[in-house]
Design a protein around this motif. Structure first.
Motif, PDB file in Angstrom:
ATOM      1  N   UNK A 165     -18.993  51.268   4.666  1.00  0.00           N
ATOM      2  CA  UNK A 165     -20.371  50.848   4.945  1.00  0.00           C
ATOM      3  C   UNK A 165     -20.544  50.854   6.467  1.00  0.00           C
ATOM      4  N   UNK A 166     -20.932  52.000   7.012  1.00  0.00           N
ATOM      5  CA  UNK A 166     -20.853  52.230   8.454  1.00  0.00           C
ATOM      6  C   UNK A 166     -21.714  51.299   9.289  1.00  0.00           C
ATOM      7  N   UNK A 167     -22.882  50.917   8.774  1.00  0.00           N
ATOM      8  CA  UNK A 167     -23.766  50.066   9.578  1.00  0.00           C
ATOM      9  C   UNK A 167     -23.666  48.591   9.207  1.00  0.00           C
ATOM     10  N   UNK A 168     -22.756  48.271   8.278  1.00  0.00           N
ATOM     11  CA  UNK A 168     -22.576  46.883   7.814  1.00  0.00           C
ATOM     12  C   UNK A 168     -23.876  46.322   7.216  1.00  0.00           C
ATOM     13  N   UNK A 169     -24.604  47.191   6.541  1.00  0.00           N
ATOM     14  CA  UNK A 169     -25.847  46.794   5.872  1.00  0.00           C
ATOM     15  C   UNK A 169     -25.516  46.172   4.527  1.00  0.00           C
ATOM     16  N   UNK A 170     -26.127  45.037   4.227  1.00  0.00           N
ATOM     17  CA  UNK A 170     -25.880  44.365   2.959  1.00  0.00           C
ATOM     18  C   UNK A 170     -27.202  43.897   2.350  1.00  0.00           C
ATOM     19  N   UNK A 171     -27.398  44.246   1.083  1.00  0.00           N
ATOM     20  CA  UNK A 171     -28.627  43.875   0.381  1.00  0.00           C
ATOM     21  C   UNK A 171     -28.275  43.561  -1.070  1.00  0.00           C
ATOM     22  N   UNK A 172     -28.338  42.290  -1.490  1.00  0.00           N
ATOM     23  CA  UNK A 172     -27.981  41.918  -2.862  1.00  0.00           C
ATOM     24  C   UNK A 172     -28.808  42.658  -3.918  1.00  0.00           C
TER      25      UNK A 172
END
Length: 523
Positions: free
Chosen positions: A436-443
């Motif tokens: 996850x290159x941009x460290x984006x997290x969305x439940x």
């Protein structure tokens, strides 16, 4: 045969039943260019030499840890998986003679009889259980650990039968097993100084970062390779790699430079064009400065001139991207999603509002990430015109992936084509993905990912994947300007290459299919 059976007799109908159409590339694969490159009668014999782009001391023969092109060429030559993906990335039986399921959650695998490893040992269910299970061990550092987490239970139910229970239904599971990292090794293997696989070539030498050699496996269970021996090296310098081909020192190179295509063709060399889902991206980490500022990320995305990247960097050998990982030829591509355009005025507005002017900012790039240096130069110039100075840190090939990629606030990556939309999202954008290159997290994104895996109605899946593409485009810190057309350059005596959606060099499996029309006398 169960609802999700995969057998040697109906691989295409099996694919259609699971809602995985062939996509727009089928016409390309059947076109005159593909036929022309494969013309002639195959001949057995000869020694073929390849120069790939990336090689370093991190080179590996461990399928679980393979991550760059030359690794995958080694893997395709020395190992086999349970499932193989064809030129259109459709799964077909390989070491698995059958895959059966009634609910897409419990899969029953029947192995081929009579398959042997290079050391003479027979393929058994215990080898498969070991090969798949080790991906879940953090100490192995598998590139596919997150995909392997879907496999809750892996157990032998007989000498040649395996049962895999998933944590939830996944109609795309055969495509996962077709990924190169899931190749099968001998039970208990821990030493990868050489390769002991079931593949069409036997490893005869491995020097990380220098050279890999192999000879044809006389006891191969499948269609025997045409070549006698293969020799794989890496030449990271672009001009040196092309000079090696022009001078006859090598027979084929991967990652041919678009600027040299015309020269190579006038000199009588062939060029294989494969529209693939591979992309070079800029990842802005959202968990640190400057990426934790939403205006900065938005401004950077508006700085990307996708048409210029396609035309100036790739010289037209690419298709426009829209900051999500699904390429235009994929059947789930969201064609109606508004295309993000280059907009210097909006970029200037957001960058100014971010307050990042005067900060020590830099794009980290390397020849290891295809064309990233050229794209970085375009972005640097666009940023200057928008009132912001951003430096360029050009790093060497050796060590780039381990020391800079994903570790710097802004770094370029290079992602291979994925066999399904599920894998494209799972491996690079789910919250737990190691890549996850941009460290984006969305439940909500993670929830939709699970929902799509078990959805048998293709219309519903298409709608879910449409929404997920929009979420990645607008929420993540990844900029994907274009999907590349893979270019392989080869000497006149090389025959048998075909376009392949999986990537360069026939999805890295070219050694299984090519032959030399002079019997290998060219040196």
């Amino acid at each position: 045969m169960g609802a999700g059976a995969l057998s040697p007799h109906c691989p295409v109908s099996r694919r259609a039943a699971l809602g995985l159409g062939l996509g727009g590339t089928a016409a390309i694969l059947a076109g005159p260019r593909a036929a022309a490159q494969g013309a002639g009668v195959p001949r057995r014999g000869g020694h073929l030499r390849l120069a790939g782009l990336a090689g370093s001391t991190a080179d590996t023969l461990d399928p679980a840890r393979m991550s760059v092109a030359n690794d995958f060429v080694r893997g395709k030559s020395f190992y086999d998986g349970l499932v193989a993906l064809d030129d259109a990335m459709v799964p077909h039986p390989a070491l698995a003679e059958r895959l059966d399921t009634d609910d897409f959650q419990t899969w029953h695998i029947t192995l081929r009889r009579g398959v042997t490893f290079h050391d003479g040992g027979p393929l058994t269910a215990s080898d498969v259980v070991y090969s798949l299970s080790r991906h879940k061990d953090p100490a192995v550092a598998s590139q596919q650990r997150i995909a392997a987490q879907q496999m809750r239970d892996i157990r032998a139910t007989g000498p040649l039968t395996v049962e895999i229970g998933l944590v939830g239904p996944n109609v795309d599971f055969p495509a996962i097993l077709g990924m190169d990292n899931f190749a099968v090794i001998r039970d208990g293997t821990r030493n990868f100084s050489s390769a002991n696989g079931t593949g069409p070539f036997i490893c005869t030498g491995f020097q990380p970062g220098i050279r890999t050699t192999g000879r044809r496996n006389p006891d191969y269970w499948g269609a025997a390779a045409w070549l006698d021996t293969i020799d794989l090296i890496a030449i990271s310098d672009d001009m040196s790699r092309h000079d090696a081909l022009l001078s006859g020192d090598v027979d084929i190179i991967g990652s041919a430079n678009p600027r040299l295509v015309r020269l190579l063709r006038t000199r009588g060399f062939g060029i294989m064009e494969s529209p693939v889902g591979t992309y070079t991206d800029l990842a802005v980490r959202l968990d640190q400065v400057p990426g934790n500022n939403a205006d900065f990320v938005t401004g950077i995305k508006y700085l990307v001139d996708r048409e210029q990247v396609r035309d100036s960097v790739f010289l037209g050998f690419a298709r426009i991207g829209n900051d999500h990982p699904i390429p235009p030829e994929d059947p789930y591509f969201a064609a109606d999603l508004p295309q993000r355009a280059y907009d210097p005025d909006r970029a200037r507005f957001h960058l100014k509002r971010s307050g990042m002017s005067g900060k020590d900012l830099a794009f980290f790039c390397s020849p290891a990430a295809l064309a990233s240096v050229d794209i970085a130069v375009l972005l640097q110039y666009a940023a200057q015109r928008a009132g912001m100075d951003v430096g360029i840190r050009r790093m060497p090939v050796d060590g780039y992936w381990s020391q800079y990629w994903m570790k710097m606030p802004m770094s370029f990556g290079n992602t291979n084509a994925r066999p399904s939309a599920d894998m494209a999202f799972t491996l690079s954008f789910s919250s737990q993905a190691s890549m996850n290159e941009s460290r984006w997290r969305d439940p909500r994104f993670d929830a939709l990912l699970l929902q799509a895996r078990g959805e048998r109605d293709d219309t519903v899946r298409r709608r879910i994947y449409h929404d997920m593409q929009a979420m990645v485009r607008d929420g993540s810190g990844v900029c994907i300007p274009a999907f590349t057309t893979s270019l392989d350059a080869f000497a006149p005596q090389v025959r048998g290459l075909r376009p392949n959606r999986a990537g360069q060099l026939m999805g890295y499996g070219f050694t299984r299919s090519v032959w030399l029309d002079d019997g290998g006398t060219h040196r």
